[in-house]
Design a protein around this motif. Structure first.
Motif, mmCIF file in Angstrom:
data_model
loop_
_atom_site.group_PDB
_atom_site.id
_atom_site.type_symbol
_atom_site.label_atom_id
_atom_site.label_comp_id
_atom_site.label_asym_id
_atom_site.label_seq_id
_atom_site.Cartn_x
_atom_site.Cartn_y
_atom_site.Cartn_z
ATOM 1 N N UNK A 83 0.844 -1.208 0.000
ATOM 2 C CA UNK A 83 0.000 0.000 0.000
ATOM 3 C C UNK A 83 0.874 1.252 0.000
ATOM 4 N N UNK A 84 1.906 1.238 0.811
ATOM 5 C CA UNK A 84 2.799 2.409 0.851
ATOM 6 C C UNK A 84 3.444 2.641 -0.513
ATOM 7 N N UNK A 85 3.870 1.553 -1.151
ATOM 8 C CA UNK A 85 4.535 1.678 -2.450
ATOM 9 C C UNK A 85 3.583 2.281 -3.486
ATOM 10 N N UNK A 86 2.331 1.819 -3.455
ATOM 11 C CA UNK A 86 1.333 2.371 -4.392
ATOM 12 C C UNK A 86 1.117 3.851 -4.137
ATOM 13 N N UNK A 87 1.039 4.202 -2.861
ATOM 14 C CA UNK A 87 0.770 5.605 -2.552
ATOM 15 C C UNK A 87 1.928 6.514 -2.922
ATOM 16 N N UNK A 88 3.141 5.990 -2.812
ATOM 17 C CA UNK A 88 4.288 6.789 -3.261
ATOM 18 C C UNK A 88 4.165 7.132 -4.740
ATOM 19 N N UNK A 89 3.666 6.179 -5.516
ATOM 20 C CA UNK A 89 3.444 6.432 -6.950
ATOM 21 C C UNK A 89 2.345 7.481 -7.134
ATOM 22 N N UNK A 132 -2.162 3.044 14.837
ATOM 23 C CA UNK A 132 -2.416 4.385 14.297
ATOM 24 C C UNK A 132 -1.145 5.239 14.350
ATOM 25 N N UNK A 133 -0.452 5.181 15.459
ATOM 26 C CA UNK A 133 0.775 5.987 15.609
ATOM 27 C C UNK A 133 1.844 5.546 14.610
ATOM 28 N N UNK A 134 2.032 4.225 14.489
ATOM 29 C CA UNK A 134 3.055 3.709 13.569
ATOM 30 C C UNK A 134 2.763 4.145 12.135
ATOM 31 N N UNK A 135 1.494 4.030 11.734
ATOM 32 C CA UNK A 135 1.118 4.359 10.353
ATOM 33 C C UNK A 135 1.196 5.872 10.124
ATOM 34 N N UNK A 136 0.857 6.647 11.125
ATOM 35 C CA UNK A 136 0.995 8.102 11.058
ATOM 36 C C UNK A 136 2.476 8.480 10.841
ATOM 37 N N UNK A 137 3.350 7.885 11.634
ATOM 38 C CA UNK A 137 4.790 8.164 11.505
ATOM 39 C C UNK A 137 5.327 7.771 10.134
ATOM 40 N N UNK A 138 4.931 6.595 9.683
ATOM 41 C CA UNK A 138 5.393 6.117 8.379
ATOM 42 C C UNK A 138 4.949 7.084 7.273
ATOM 43 N N UNK A 139 3.718 7.562 7.368
ATOM 44 C CA UNK A 139 3.216 8.461 6.318
ATOM 45 C C UNK A 139 3.881 9.841 6.402
ATOM 46 N N UNK A 140 4.293 10.251 7.578
ATOM 47 C CA UNK A 140 5.070 11.495 7.658
ATOM 48 C C UNK A 140 6.388 11.330 6.906
ATOM 49 N N UNK A 141 6.991 10.146 7.038
ATOM 50 C CA UNK A 141 8.227 9.868 6.294
ATOM 51 C C UNK A 141 7.995 9.934 4.787
ATOM 52 N N UNK A 142 6.901 9.289 4.344
ATOM 53 C CA UNK A 142 6.606 9.253 2.905
ATOM 54 C C UNK A 142 6.285 10.653 2.386
ATOM 55 N N UNK A 143 5.550 11.432 3.180
ATOM 56 C CA UNK A 143 5.193 12.795 2.762
ATOM 57 C C UNK A 143 6.438 13.667 2.675
ATOM 58 N N UNK A 144 7.343 13.457 3.611
ATOM 59 C CA UNK A 144 8.607 14.209 3.588
ATOM 60 C C UNK A 144 9.369 13.899 2.297
ATOM 61 N N UNK A 145 9.452 12.603 1.955
ATOM 62 C CA UNK A 145 10.160 12.206 0.734
ATOM 63 C C UNK A 145 9.464 12.762 -0.504
ATOM 64 N N UNK A 146 8.131 12.814 -0.457
ATOM 65 C CA UNK A 146 7.364 13.324 -1.601
ATOM 66 C C UNK A 146 7.295 14.851 -1.604
#
Ligand code: ZN
Ligand code: ZN
Length: 280
Positions: A82-88, A115-129
């Motif tokens: 799911x994370x990989x798809x969202x990065x695209x 919830x916290x883990x997924x929130x943190x992971x998405x902050x990482x992805x948003x930062x990269x994006x």
């Protein structure tokens, strides 16, 4: 002119009249809206992109920008695929934000540690994006727990990116708003600001500087008075502007103008016209 900075129009509730809803928004002066991409979960988080591709750039409809993200409700559905798809998806030219993401301790649809883990992971992805984030934060009844956790995670893991974010459908107190502003966030008010019991939200709307404020409907939820209880739609964002205007002793048009400028500035979008296709 008005912009609805947060709506979900992909659901079945709009299948029979989505184009009518969009046209009504445009006729009412809503020149754009942000199609928040959560869908029913990570598999359908491109729903905002789909709407933007289908309707944006047509004169009879508002311009549509999009986001992608995993809502805290569906955090337990997140996985690497799911994370990989969202990065695209995040690279799509209509995508201007990552969200909504955050913490919801009111419903607890996903365990809080997940919830916290997924929130943190998405902050990482948003930062990269290099995308700002849209935050959903809802504490359990008579508690500030989610606010404290959410603002602490933002302070520790996000502020340093300089990408900023939006506290969407703000339901906290003036103190929470102040803390959000200190973290560099925009504060977005929704239709619940018109509800009789929501004095805390009206208090917050009095202290948020006009250049840090956005307005939204969060359609289909939270239709403002006088539409309370009905399906919400972007045209109703004017009622949010009207309520804030009353509190700030100005006009709904002025609030609309100010929040529209804020939207374009915050998302670094070009001049307000239908030909604007991509991020500046
Ligand atoms: Zn939300
Ligand atoms: Zn939402």
């Amino acid at each position: 002119m008005f912009i609805d900075s947060h709506a979900h129009l992909e659901g079945k509730r709009y299948d029979s009249d989505r184009e009518v809803v969009l046209a009504r928004a445009k006729q009412g002066g809503i020149e754009a809206y942000l199609a928040v991409g959560n869908g029913d979960g990570p598999d359908t988080a491109d729903c905002g992109i789909q709407l933007a591709e289908k309707y944006s750039g047509k004169a009879q409809f508002p311009h549509i920008w999009a986001s992608v993200g995993i809502h805290p409700h569906e955090a337990s559905l997140a996985n690497d695929a799911a994370y990989a798809r969202m990065e695209q998806w995040a690279r799509h030219p209509k995508v201007v934000a990552w969200g909504e993401i955050g913490l919801d301790y009111f419903y607890d649809h996903s365990p809080r540690d997940v919830q916290k883990t997924v929130f943190l992971k998405q902050m990482e992805l948003a930062r990269a994006a290099k995308l700002p984030i849209i935050i959903h934060c809802r504490p359990s009844e008579n508690s500030e727990n989610a606010w404290n956790d959410c603002l602490a995670l933002i302070a520790e893991h996000w502020t340093s990116t300089g990408l900023g974010g939006i506290l969407h459908c703000f339901t906290g107190t003036g103190e929470h708003a102040r803390r959000g502003l200190d973290l560099g966030f925009m504060i977005s008010f929704a239709g619940n600001i018109t509800f009789p019991k929501a004095q805390n939200i009206r208090d917050a709307a009095q202290i948020v500087p006009l250049d840090r404020m956005l307005i939204e409907t969060d359609s289909p939820y939270l239709a403002p008075i006088p539409y309370r209880g009905q399906r919400n739609e972007p045209a109703f964002v004017k009622e949010v502007a009207r309520q804030i205007a009353e509190l700030r002793r100005t006009s709904a048009e002025e609030i609309g103008f100010q929040t529209t400028q804020n939207f374009y500035r915050f998302f670094k979008l070009g001049e307000k016209n239908e030909s604007v296709g991509t991020r500046a």
